[in-house]
Design a protein around this motif. Structure first.
Motif, PDB file in Angstrom:
ATOM      1  N   CYS A   1      -3.801  -1.208  11.605  1.00 20.23           N
ATOM      2  CA  CYS A   1      -3.589  -0.326  10.349  1.00 20.23           C
ATOM      3  C   CYS A   1      -4.846   0.706  10.212  1.00 20.23           C
ATOM      4  O   CYS A   1      -6.006   0.317  10.428  1.00 20.23           O
ATOM      5  CB  CYS A   1      -3.916  -1.200   8.886  1.00 20.23           C
ATOM      6  SG  CYS A   1      -4.059  -0.337   7.677  1.00 20.23           S
TER       7      CYS A   1
ATOM      8  N   LEU B   1       0.895  -1.061   0.051  1.00 15.14           N
ATOM      9  CA  LEU B   1       0.057   0.033  -0.121  1.00 15.14           C
ATOM     10  C   LEU B   1       0.841   1.340   0.181  1.00 15.14           C
ATOM     11  O   LEU B   1       1.623   1.383  -0.735  1.00 15.14           O
ATOM     12  CB  LEU B   1      -0.846  -0.163   1.208  1.00 15.14           C
ATOM     13  CG  LEU B   1      -1.250  -1.300   1.655  1.00 15.14           C
ATOM     14  CD1 LEU B   1      -2.194  -1.696   2.838  1.00 15.14           C
ATOM     15  CD2 LEU B   1      -2.311  -1.882   0.571  1.00 15.14           C
ATOM     16  N   LEU B   2       0.825   2.136   0.861  1.00 17.80           N
ATOM     17  CA  LEU B   2       1.520   3.113   1.126  1.00 17.80           C
ATOM     18  C   LEU B   2       2.410   3.234   2.183  1.00 17.80           C
ATOM     19  O   LEU B   2       1.957   3.660   3.389  1.00 17.80           O
ATOM     20  CB  LEU B   2       0.433   4.331   1.438  1.00 17.80           C
ATOM     21  CG  LEU B   2      -0.677   4.485   0.394  1.00 17.80           C
ATOM     22  CD1 LEU B   2      -1.814   5.304   0.833  1.00 17.80           C
ATOM     23  CD2 LEU B   2      -0.137   5.028  -0.916  1.00 17.80           C
ATOM     24  N   PRO B   3       3.570   2.709   2.261  1.00 16.74           N
ATOM     25  CA  PRO B   3       4.673   2.743   3.113  1.00 16.74           C
ATOM     26  C   PRO B   3       4.624   3.580   4.047  1.00 16.74           C
ATOM     27  O   PRO B   3       4.734   3.431   5.189  1.00 16.74           O
ATOM     28  CB  PRO B   3       5.826   2.342   2.252  1.00 16.74           C
ATOM     29  CG  PRO B   3       5.367   1.730   1.254  1.00 16.74           C
ATOM     30  CD  PRO B   3       4.311   2.260   0.796  1.00 16.74           C
TER      31      PRO B   3
ATOM     32  N   TYR C   1      -6.108   2.690   8.128  1.00 17.51           N
ATOM     33  CA  TYR C   1      -7.089   2.394   7.076  1.00 17.51           C
ATOM     34  C   TYR C   1      -8.276   1.410   7.295  1.00 17.51           C
ATOM     35  O   TYR C   1      -9.381   1.794   7.322  1.00 17.51           O
ATOM     36  CB  TYR C   1      -6.501   2.148   5.548  1.00 17.51           C
ATOM     37  CG  TYR C   1      -5.511   3.207   5.191  1.00 17.51           C
ATOM     38  CD1 TYR C   1      -6.016   4.307   4.596  1.00 17.51           C
ATOM     39  CD2 TYR C   1      -4.208   2.736   5.296  1.00 17.51           C
ATOM     40  CE1 TYR C   1      -5.243   5.090   4.135  1.00 17.51           C
ATOM     41  CE2 TYR C   1      -3.130   3.609   4.874  1.00 17.51           C
ATOM     42  CZ  TYR C   1      -3.582   4.789   4.328  1.00 17.51           C
ATOM     43  OH  TYR C   1      -2.631   5.687   3.902  1.00 17.51           O
TER      44      TYR C   1
ATOM     45  N   PRO D   1      -3.628  -5.580   8.888  1.00 25.07           N
ATOM     46  CA  PRO D   1      -3.550  -5.725  10.430  1.00 25.07           C
ATOM     47  C   PRO D   1      -4.644  -4.956  11.191  1.00 25.07           C
ATOM     48  O   PRO D   1      -4.963  -3.980  10.618  1.00 25.07           O
ATOM     49  CB  PRO D   1      -2.102  -5.489  10.756  1.00 25.07           C
ATOM     50  CG  PRO D   1      -1.585  -4.483   9.576  1.00 25.07           C
ATOM     51  CD  PRO D   1      -2.514  -5.179   8.352  1.00 25.07           C
TER      52      PRO D   1
ATOM     53  N   CYS E   1      -0.996   6.203   7.047  1.00 23.68           N
ATOM     54  CA  CYS E   1      -0.135   5.270   6.906  1.00 23.68           C
ATOM     55  C   CYS E   1       0.819   5.417   8.134  1.00 23.68           C
ATOM     56  O   CYS E   1       1.481   6.417   8.077  1.00 23.68           O
ATOM     57  CB  CYS E   1       0.378   5.070   5.679  1.00 23.68           C
ATOM     58  SG  CYS E   1       1.722   3.444   5.353  1.00 23.68           S
ATOM     59  N   ASP E   2       0.840   4.539   8.918  1.00 23.94           N
ATOM     60  CA  ASP E   2       2.043   4.405  10.079  1.00 23.94           C
ATOM     61  C   ASP E   2       3.515   3.911   9.702  1.00 23.94           C
ATOM     62  O   ASP E   2       4.352   3.929  10.213  1.00 23.94           O
ATOM     63  CB  ASP E   2       1.653   3.989  11.122  1.00 23.94           C
ATOM     64  CG  ASP E   2       1.164   2.351  11.078  1.00 23.94           C
ATOM     65  OD1 ASP E   2       1.884   1.805  10.461  1.00 23.94           O
ATOM     66  OD2 ASP E   2       0.424   2.014  11.568  1.00 23.94           O
ATOM     67  N   GLY E   3       3.331   3.365   8.247  1.00 21.41           N
ATOM     68  CA  GLY E   3       4.788   3.005   7.764  1.00 21.41           C
ATOM     69  C   GLY E   3       5.148   1.570   8.328  1.00 21.41           C
ATOM     70  O   GLY E   3       6.167   0.984   8.330  1.00 21.41           O
ATOM     71  N   CYS E   4       4.131   0.908   8.921  1.00 22.45           N
ATOM     72  CA  CYS E   4       4.552  -0.344   9.822  1.00 22.45           C
ATOM     73  C   CYS E   4       5.093  -1.472   8.735  1.00 22.45           C
ATOM     74  O   CYS E   4       5.722  -2.441   9.257  1.00 22.45           O
ATOM     75  CB  CYS E   4       3.601  -1.119  10.594  1.00 22.45           C
ATOM     76  SG  CYS E   4       2.091  -1.872   9.489  1.00 22.45           S
ATOM     77  N   GLY E   5       4.660  -1.600   7.470  1.00 22.53           N
ATOM     78  CA  GLY E   5       5.282  -2.367   6.685  1.00 22.53           C
ATOM     79  C   GLY E   5       4.679  -3.659   6.573  1.00 22.53           C
ATOM     80  O   GLY E   5       4.952  -4.564   5.915  1.00 22.53           O
ATOM     81  N   SER E   6       3.736  -3.881   7.102  1.00 26.77           N
ATOM     82  CA  SER E   6       3.149  -5.203   7.478  1.00 26.77           C
ATOM     83  C   SER E   6       2.340  -5.737   6.332  1.00 26.77           C
ATOM     84  O   SER E   6       2.526  -6.846   5.983  1.00 26.77           O
ATOM     85  CB  SER E   6       1.706  -5.379   8.579  1.00 26.77           C
ATOM     86  OG  SER E   6       2.385  -4.610   9.780  1.00 26.77           O
ATOM     87  N   CYS E   7       1.737  -4.745   5.214  1.00 31.15           N
ATOM     88  CA  CYS E   7       0.908  -5.193   4.168  1.00 31.15           C
ATOM     89  C   CYS E   7       2.123  -5.614   3.083  1.00 31.15           C
ATOM     90  O   CYS E   7       1.643  -6.407   2.112  1.00 31.15           O
ATOM     91  CB  CYS E   7       0.231  -3.798   3.715  1.00 31.15           C
ATOM     92  SG  CYS E   7       1.073  -2.291   3.493  1.00 31.15           S
TER      93      CYS E   7
HETATM   94  S1  SF4 Z   1      -0.354  -2.160   7.139  1.00 29.01           S
HETATM   95 FE1  SF4 Z   1       0.798  -0.507   7.750  1.00 29.01          FE
HETATM   96  S2  SF4 Z   1       2.150   0.110   6.072  1.00 29.01           S
HETATM   97 FE2  SF4 Z   1       0.434  -0.936   5.483  1.00 29.01          FE
HETATM   98  S3  SF4 Z   1      -1.092   0.748   4.750  1.00 29.01           S
HETATM   99 FE3  SF4 Z   1      -1.681  -0.114   6.847  1.00 29.01          FE
HETATM  100  S4  SF4 Z   1      -0.421   1.402   8.322  1.00 29.01           S
HETATM  101 FE4  SF4 Z   1       0.495   1.499   6.024  1.00 29.01          FE
END
Ligand code: SF4
Ligand code: SF4
Length: 180
Positions: free
Chosen positions: A119, A6-8, A121, A116, A46-52
């Motif tokens: 997230c 998504l949006l890192p 969103y 997750p 986006c928190d930049g967690c990178g999980s996606c």
């Molecule tokens: S999972 Fe983390 S990196 Fe991916 S869109 Fe959600 S907040 Fe952003």
């Protein structure tokens, strides 16, 4: 199995794409619907967690609906992930390398309930609040980083690349530190 991104992080997105920055309206996440957000506001979620960017096993029905209970994350990332920093190493040109990297939009969010549970969103889509450590709430990147670590959120330093990994090996790398 899907490798989706998504949006890192919002700063990467703007600097890499040259998208025009629009002002963030005060408390926009609680005052406006997701469909009413401007580009900068959408990206700031986006928190930049990178999980996606992690490889995950997903069960979808014929309408694309995901059974969240059955989603399994691995600690294996897409080939472009920099596992030390937790950010995409070629975000602006990523689709040249990873054509199935998906841009998260309001249109496809309903079919991405494998995201997750932390997230932003997904949380806002479900009518929940931002996680307490979110940068939009703390306004302090150091505090957010510290609290994300304390909450066990983020892939930096604890993921491995999919490069050269067999399907069999990947199946052994299911993790339990990300919950959809
Ligand atoms: S999972 Fe983390 S990196 Fe991916 S869109 Fe959600 S907040 Fe952003
Ligand atoms: S191409 Fe980049 S943003 Fe897309 S899944 Fe891979 S690491 Fe994540």
């Amino acid at each position: 199995m899907q490798s989706i991104s998504l949006l890192p992080n919002s700063s990467n997105v703007d600097s890499n794409t040259g998208s025009k920055s629009e002002p963030l309206r005060a408390q926009f996440w609680s005052r406006f619907a997701l469909t009413e957000l401007n580009h900068s506001e959408w990206e700031a979620l986006c928190d930049g967690c990178g999980s996606c960017c992690l490889i995950k096993y997903i069960d979808e029905d014929e309408n694309g609906n995901v059974d969240e209970e059955l989603v399994e994350y691995t600690d294996v990332t897409c080939q472009l992930m920099d596992c030390a920093t937790g950010y995409c190493s070629h975000y602006a040109t990523r689709q040249e390398y990873v054509p199935d990297c998906i841009q998260l939009t309001m249109d496809n969010l309903p079919n991405m309930m494998w995201l997750p549970s932390h997230c932003a969103y997904k949380r806002l889509y479900k009518g929940q609040s931002l996680p307490s450590w979110h940068l939009l709430l703390t306004q302090d990147a150091v505090v957010t980083q510290h609290e994300m670590r304390a909450a066990n959120v983020g892939v930096a330093g604890r993921c491995v690349s999919e490069t050269s990994m067999s399907d069999e090996e990947m199946e052994t790398r299911v993790i339990n530190w990300i919950n959809p």
